[in-house]
Design a protein around this motif. Sequence first.
Motif, PDB file in Angstrom:
ATOM      1  N   ALA A  77       4.388   7.831  -2.426  1.00 42.15           N
ATOM      2  CA  ALA A  77       4.852   8.627  -3.578  1.00 42.15           C
ATOM      3  C   ALA A  77       4.594   7.937  -4.921  1.00 42.15           C
ATOM      4  O   ALA A  77       4.605   8.578  -5.969  1.00 42.15           O
ATOM      5  N   GLY A  78       4.413   6.614  -4.875  1.00 42.09           N
ATOM      6  CA  GLY A  78       4.135   5.891  -6.129  1.00 42.09           C
ATOM      7  C   GLY A  78       5.207   4.868  -6.494  1.00 42.09           C
ATOM      8  O   GLY A  78       5.314   4.469  -7.652  1.00 42.09           O
ATOM      9  N   GLU A 105      12.126  -2.075  -3.595  1.00 44.20           N
ATOM     10  CA  GLU A 105      11.379  -0.946  -3.035  1.00 44.20           C
ATOM     11  C   GLU A 105      11.621  -0.840  -1.533  1.00 44.20           C
ATOM     12  O   GLU A 105      11.125  -1.648  -0.760  1.00 44.20           O
ATOM     13  N   GLY A 114       9.075   3.465   2.830  1.00 42.64           N
ATOM     14  CA  GLY A 114       8.938   4.886   2.501  1.00 42.64           C
ATOM     15  C   GLY A 114       9.346   5.850   3.604  1.00 42.64           C
ATOM     16  O   GLY A 114       9.353   7.061   3.392  1.00 42.64           O
TER      17      GLY A 114
HETATM   18  N1  LIG Z   1      -2.637  10.441  -9.930  1.00 45.12           N
HETATM   19  C1  LIG Z   1      -1.632   9.581  -9.806  1.00 45.12           C
HETATM   20  N2  LIG Z   1      -1.639   8.701  -8.795  1.00 45.12           N
HETATM   21  C2  LIG Z   1      -0.601   7.849  -8.715  1.00 45.12           C
HETATM   22  C3  LIG Z   1       0.483   7.849  -9.635  1.00 45.12           C
HETATM   23  N3  LIG Z   1       1.370   6.903  -9.249  1.00 45.12           N
HETATM   24  C4  LIG Z   1       0.852   6.314  -8.147  1.00 45.12           C
HETATM   25  N4  LIG Z   1      -0.335   6.879  -7.822  1.00 45.12           N
HETATM   26  C5  LIG Z   1      -1.240   6.536  -6.721  1.00 45.12           C
HETATM   27  O1  LIG Z   1      -0.607   6.879  -5.488  1.00 45.12           O
HETATM   28  C6  LIG Z   1      -1.005   5.953  -4.478  1.00 45.12           C
HETATM   29  C7  LIG Z   1       0.224   5.364  -3.812  1.00 45.12           C
HETATM   30  O2  LIG Z   1       0.945   4.610  -4.774  1.00 45.12           O
HETATM   31  P1  LIG Z   1       1.976   3.467  -4.378  1.00 45.12           P
HETATM   32  O3  LIG Z   1       2.624   3.029  -5.639  1.00 45.12           O
HETATM   33  O4  LIG Z   1       1.323   2.457  -3.544  1.00 45.12           O
HETATM   34  O5  LIG Z   1       2.995   4.313  -3.484  1.00 45.12           O
HETATM   35  P2  LIG Z   1       4.260   3.779  -2.677  1.00 45.12           P
HETATM   36  O6  LIG Z   1       5.312   4.827  -2.795  1.00 45.12           O
HETATM   37  O7  LIG Z   1       4.633   2.422  -3.138  1.00 45.12           O
HETATM   38  O8  LIG Z   1       3.703   3.743  -1.185  1.00 45.12           O
HETATM   39  P3  LIG Z   1       4.372   3.010   0.094  1.00 45.12           P
HETATM   40  O9  LIG Z   1       4.830   1.647  -0.320  1.00 45.12           O
HETATM   41  O10 LIG Z   1       3.307   2.959   1.118  1.00 45.12           O
HETATM   42  O11 LIG Z   1       5.488   3.899   0.543  1.00 45.12           O
HETATM   43  C8  LIG Z   1      -1.888   4.917  -5.182  1.00 45.12           C
HETATM   44  O12 LIG Z   1      -3.238   5.318  -5.042  1.00 45.12           O
HETATM   45  C9  LIG Z   1      -1.477   5.041  -6.633  1.00 45.12           C
HETATM   46  O13 LIG Z   1      -2.501   4.646  -7.535  1.00 45.12           O
HETATM   47  C10 LIG Z   1       0.441   8.786 -10.704  1.00 45.12           C
HETATM   48  O14 LIG Z   1       1.317   8.875 -11.554  1.00 45.12           O
HETATM   49  N5  LIG Z   1      -0.633   9.624 -10.731  1.00 45.12           N
END
Ligand SMILES: Nc1nc2c(ncn2[C@@H]2O[C@H](COP(=O)(O)OP(=O)(O)OP(=O)(O)O)[C@@H](O)[C@H]2O)c(=O)[nH]1
Length: 368
Positions: free
Chosen positions: A15-16, A93, A96
């Motif tokens: 999710a980011g 964090e 997920g």
């Molecule tokens: N387009 C877009 N992509 C995003 C945004 N925020 C994060 N991403 C992308 O989403 C993907 C996952 O982002 P992470 O921050 O690793 O997500 P996470 O929630 O930490 O994932 P897990 O730790 O695996 O649960 C990456 O490719 C990021 O670059 C955003 O605001 N816009």
Amino acid sequence: MTKSRYLMIGGFLGAGKTTTMLRFAELLTARGLRVGLITNDQASGLVDTSLAKHSHVAVEEIAGGCFCCRFSSLIQAARHLTESTKPDVFLAEPVGSCTDLVATVSLPLQQIYGDQFIVSPFAVLIDPARALRVFGMEAGRTFPEHVLYIYNKQLEEAEHIVVNKADSIAPELLMALEVEIMRRFAQARVHIMSAREGSGVEHLLNLLLAEESAPLRVMEVDYQRYGEGEAMLGWLNGAAGLNGDEFDGNALLLNLARNVQQKLTAAGAEVAHLKMVLSPSGEPYELAACNLVRGDAEPELSHTLADPLDDATLLINCRAAGEPDTLRDAVSNALTEIAAQHSVQLSAGPLEYFKPGQPNPEQRINAL
Ligand SMILES: Nc1nc2c(ncn2[C@@H]2O[C@H](COP(=O)(O)OP(=O)(O)OP(=O)(O)O)[C@@H](O)[C@H]2O)c(=O)[nH]1
Ligand SMILES: [Mg+2]
């Protein structure tokens, strides 16, 4: 004793969360505050920890179970960070695929360690493309029912729901999604943000720092269903050495992600998040990072390497709705094929692949 802030951001895989945490860390550091990040996973060798180190953020990793099941490790990680960095703000964090974090982490922290921490409201991020499918607003592959149970429970306990990746979706769809979230999860305030582009990030941070967690009730959770949902997700954390003559690390990562994607899709395993980092050996501050957040999405490079590589270390974290063996076959076969395609020698590193075990919280506050 001065209290530290404990700010935890939840949300489903991909999710980011990490992107947001690293943005928060940047903003807090610019304000002269010290930050400590706590990452968490079912196993070690985390891409998220590498990304934090790359961003020069002090980080402690809790491996081997989620925060709720490793509450004492969370306290210990906070102590380690206090010894090394004395953070004003802990950014945490959770995994997920984890839920029930208010009852098993936020409330115990407030009630047992209230003299040490001010706990911020629990914010949960969503990826709009994923949410539109889960809520039936768009067609497309999603997850088995028990995994969706976790997805919905994550949102049911949120004090703030943050629709992230606003840059990736049409404004009218975003508005429809916001309305649907408000209808389904009336307890939460809804925000729109793009962690990538930065819009809404500082506003969210200020809000979370200005308030304390005060949930209206403790959510009920069917732990059997929750455990079954977790067990439907295959988990793989692996590492490998790559050796060659001036190979293009950025292209290799993208090709590897596409190859794993094809194999998992062919095996019927929906990708939740495939994330990889590649760094020149011994240089953790330089890296390329590649993510894939859905079976039918395009893999993306969030960080790129400026120079070709000779000797590099690859970390792979893959989460998909499928059997662990399916993930192992997809990743190992893809690695062999891509190494050959890029004329690179592979040396296998640690590899773990499994289904997460039944969640069993150390602490749970059952009623307010
Ligand atoms: N387009 C877009 N992509 C995003 C945004 N925020 C994060 N991403 C992308 O989403 C993907 C996952 O982002 P992470 O921050 O690793 O997500 P996470 O929630 O930490 O994932 P897990 O730790 O695996 O649960 C990456 O490719 C990021 O670059 C955003 O605001 N816009
Ligand atoms: Mg993450």
